[in-house]
Structures are given as C-alpha cells and as structure tokens.
Design a protein around this motif. Structure first.
Motif, short mmCIF file in Angstrom:
data_model
loop_
_atom_site.label_atom_id
_atom_site.label_comp_id
_atom_site.label_asym_id
_atom_site.label_seq_id
_atom_site.Cartn_x
_atom_site.Cartn_y
_atom_site.Cartn_z
N VAL A 166 4.81 9.74 5.68
CA VAL A 166 3.85 10.38 4.79
C VAL A 166 3.97 9.85 3.36
N GLU A 167 5.22 9.51 2.98
CA GLU A 167 5.45 9.07 1.60
C GLU A 167 4.74 7.75 1.27
N LEU A 168 4.27 7.05 2.32
CA LEU A 168 3.55 5.79 2.07
C LEU A 168 2.07 6.00 1.77
N ALA A 169 1.58 7.20 2.06
CA ALA A 169 0.14 7.46 1.98
C ALA A 169 -0.48 7.10 0.62
N PRO A 170 0.15 7.48 -0.51
CA PRO A 170 -0.48 7.12 -1.79
C PRO A 170 -0.58 5.61 -1.98
N ARG A 171 0.47 4.89 -1.61
CA ARG A 171 0.47 3.45 -1.79
C ARG A 171 -0.60 2.80 -0.91
N LEU A 215 11.59 10.39 -2.27
CA LEU A 215 10.47 10.45 -3.21
C LEU A 215 10.68 9.42 -4.31
N GLU A 216 11.88 9.45 -4.88
CA GLU A 216 12.19 8.55 -5.99
C GLU A 216 12.00 7.09 -5.58
N ALA A 217 12.50 6.75 -4.40
CA ALA A 217 12.39 5.38 -3.92
C ALA A 217 10.93 4.95 -3.77
N ASN A 218 10.04 5.93 -3.60
CA ASN A 218 8.63 5.61 -3.45
C ASN A 218 7.82 5.92 -4.71
N ASN A 219 8.54 6.08 -5.84
CA ASN A 219 7.89 6.37 -7.12
C ASN A 219 7.03 7.62 -7.08
N LEU A 220 7.52 8.61 -6.35
CA LEU A 220 6.77 9.86 -6.28
C LEU A 220 7.52 10.95 -7.04
#
Ligand code: ATP
Ligand code: ZN
Length: 296
Positions: A152-157, A174-179
């Motif tokens: 799910v954490e990839l969805a914005p990218r 989250l941090e690793a994905n800049n969220l």
C-alpha cells in the motif's frame, strides 16, 4: 483428525508477526505443542486441543463459523471482518498485549493535511476498506477508497492514490517511503476470541479449563509478588501504597517485636517509585519477584 470431535480447535496464524507470540502464550499456559512450523495442524500433547495454522485473515471466519472454538488474531483483522456485519459469531475474551500496531492515514511529506476534512475528494489506498469507510463516515468525509492487498505504501509513488491508510508500528516503512503519518484510524493488538456457536457440555468444560489457564498467564505478566519488613505503625500506610494488592499477608518477625513481614501479590506493575514510597513509609528489605503461575 476431525473424527475426534471433543478436541478444541484453536486457530493461530501460520507464519507471520503473531505466530511466535501466539505459540508462546499457549506454551506458557502449559500446553505442550509439537514443534514444526510446516504442518497445518498440531495436537496439544497434554490437553484435548488441536491447533490449526492458517492465514490471519481467515481466523475470524473460522471462529465465527464455529470451525474453531478459539482463535488469536489482530484487532485490525477482526474489526475489518466485523465492520458492517450484524451476527459476529465470536466474542473477544482477552487482549493479549502483543502484535501492537496502529492503522494510520499517511501521505507524502508535501501533501497538505489539516485533519480528516483534507481527505475530501481524495483517493486513499488501503487493505482495510471497511475500517477506512467507517472512519470517513464518522468524520463525515467523502473520499474514494482504493483497495489493495499489499504494498500500500507504494500507492502514492505509483499515483494510484494520494493518501494511504496502513498499519504502522515503528514508522520506519513510512519514513523509507517518504510518507508522513497523519490521523489514527485504529489502535490494535492481538486478542483471544471464542466462537459464540453453541458447544456441547464436554467441550464447554474443556474450553473453560483452557481459559482459566490462559487467564492465569495473562494475570502473571503484570503481577508481582512483593515482600518487605515493616514496623507495626507503618502497616496501614504500606497497605495503601501497594498497587492492586488485596489483603496482604502480615506475619510477626521472630525476635523483633513490633516488626512484621508483609507479603502481597500486586496485580499492577510495581515501579521504582512505589518502592521509594514504601521505603519512606518505613518498609525495609523490599523484594519484588516475578510470579510464574497463578490460578485465581
Ligand atoms: P498472513 O499470511 O497470515 O495473511 P500477513 O502478511 O497478513 O500474514 P503479518 O504481517 O504477519 O500478516 O501481520 C499479522 C498481524 O500482526 C497484523 O494483522 C497486525 O495485527 C499485527 N502487526 C503488528 N505489527 C505490525 C506491523 N508493523 N505491520 C503489520 N502488521 C503488524
Ligand atoms: Zn493476512
């Protein structure tokens, strides 16, 4: 296997974040489980129960249908299952204190957010569509829910959604994905559930025996046995300070008239602060020891 219908069936996560803790809890309760993680079932050697190792998402269904009498599952999975359902088919018996995590909204750092109203008209990716829908309803916001089964954490990218609603424990993913973490949708931990489908008398008895053992383990996790010496005039104050202790045992000290030994089971955590208060009240030689087993 299933012909032995007096055995209780307990559904546990096969492999994942809850599986080791779930087995450990049962082991602490004195159940001897055959080792080996690859089989789908395991008998408890010294108790009429059989463990069923399944995906955590299937546990609410198994217990609710009565296929398994008990199950251990995260509140996140359980509440997603129950949202919008009237006949739950299970009851929650205990919070287990492990598998803690939070279902949170999150978004890229650059995304403006001033509370749930900022979600209006946005696309939100999640594996928990019913819990998210409930949150949006409660906050009176209209948004589009994009259901994903993972990553799910990839969805914005990937520009699938501008917000996500996902499980967080440390926040590292989250941090690793800049969220950036925003509002909380649900605080979760593992719980023990029992089916509400009727059990015959034999199995109801076995179930009660199992529960009393598990409750014993849960009670000892927080409980401590505390011992100290104190002069008679300090006893009243000391009894008041002891956290969650009922009726301490007080016995005279041999050869020291007017002095007593105080022993108590404290049902709450005993902190250094408490010890300092006890000492100030006149206690000495204070010992706090863990309790291994307890049956109330
Ligand atoms: P399964 O194959 O059983 O479906 P899964 O990938 O859905 O496994 P896990 O990642 O092992 O599940 O998580 C199981 C449960 O652990 C979650 O549903 C949640 O209750 C809890 N949990 C605790 N911390 C976290 C976390 N940081 N991320 C996800 N789940 C967590
Ligand atoms: Zn799962």
């Amino acid at each position: 296997m299933l012909s032995d219908r007096t055995r209780l069936h307990i559904a546990l996560q096969k492999s994942g974040r809850l599986s080791d803790y779930s087995r450990e809890l049962l082991r602490d309760a004195g159940f001897r489980i055959q080792s080996g993680k690859n089989s789908l079932t395991a008998r408890v050697e010294n108790f009429p129960a059989e463990l069923m190792f399944v995906r955590d998402d299937d546990i609410p269904t198994f217990v609710s249908d009565g296929v398994c009498e008990f199950g251990i599952v995260g509140q996140n999975v359980l509440e997603e299952f129950s949202a919008e359902r009237t006949d739950l088919g299970y009851e929650v018996l205990a919070e287990l204190g492990f598998g803690r995590c939070t279902l949170k909204l999150a978004a890229p750092e650059s995304m403006p957010y001033e509370g749930p109203a900022s979600l209006a008209g946005q696309r939100i990716a999640t594996s928990y569509p019913r819990l998210l829908a409930r949150f949006l309803r409660e906050n009176d916001v209209d948004a589009t829910i994009v259901t994903m089964s993972g990553a799910v954490e990839l969805a914005p990218r990937l520009q699938i959604a501008s917000f996500i609603c996902d499980l967080v424990s440390t926040g590292a993913t989250l941090e690793a994905n800049n969220l950036r973490a925003l509002d909380t949708v649900l605080d979760s931990q593992a719980v023990l559930i029992r089916t509400t489908r009727p059990m015959d008398a034999t199995r109801a008895d076995i179930a009660a025996g199992m529960m009393s053992r598990i409750e014993g383990v849960l009670a000892t996790k927080e409980s401590k046995y505390i011992m100290m010496n104190a002069p008679g005039e300090a006893l009243k104050q000391i009894t008041d300070i002891l956290p969650g202790a009922e009726a301490p045992t007080i016995v005279p000290l041999h050869g020291r008239p007017g002095n007593f030994a105080v022993h108590a089971v404290c049902q709450e955590s005993v902190f250094w602060e408490t010890l300092q208060k006890l000492k100030a009240a006149g206690a000495s030689a204070i010992l706090v020891v863990p309790i291994e087993k307890m049956m109330m």
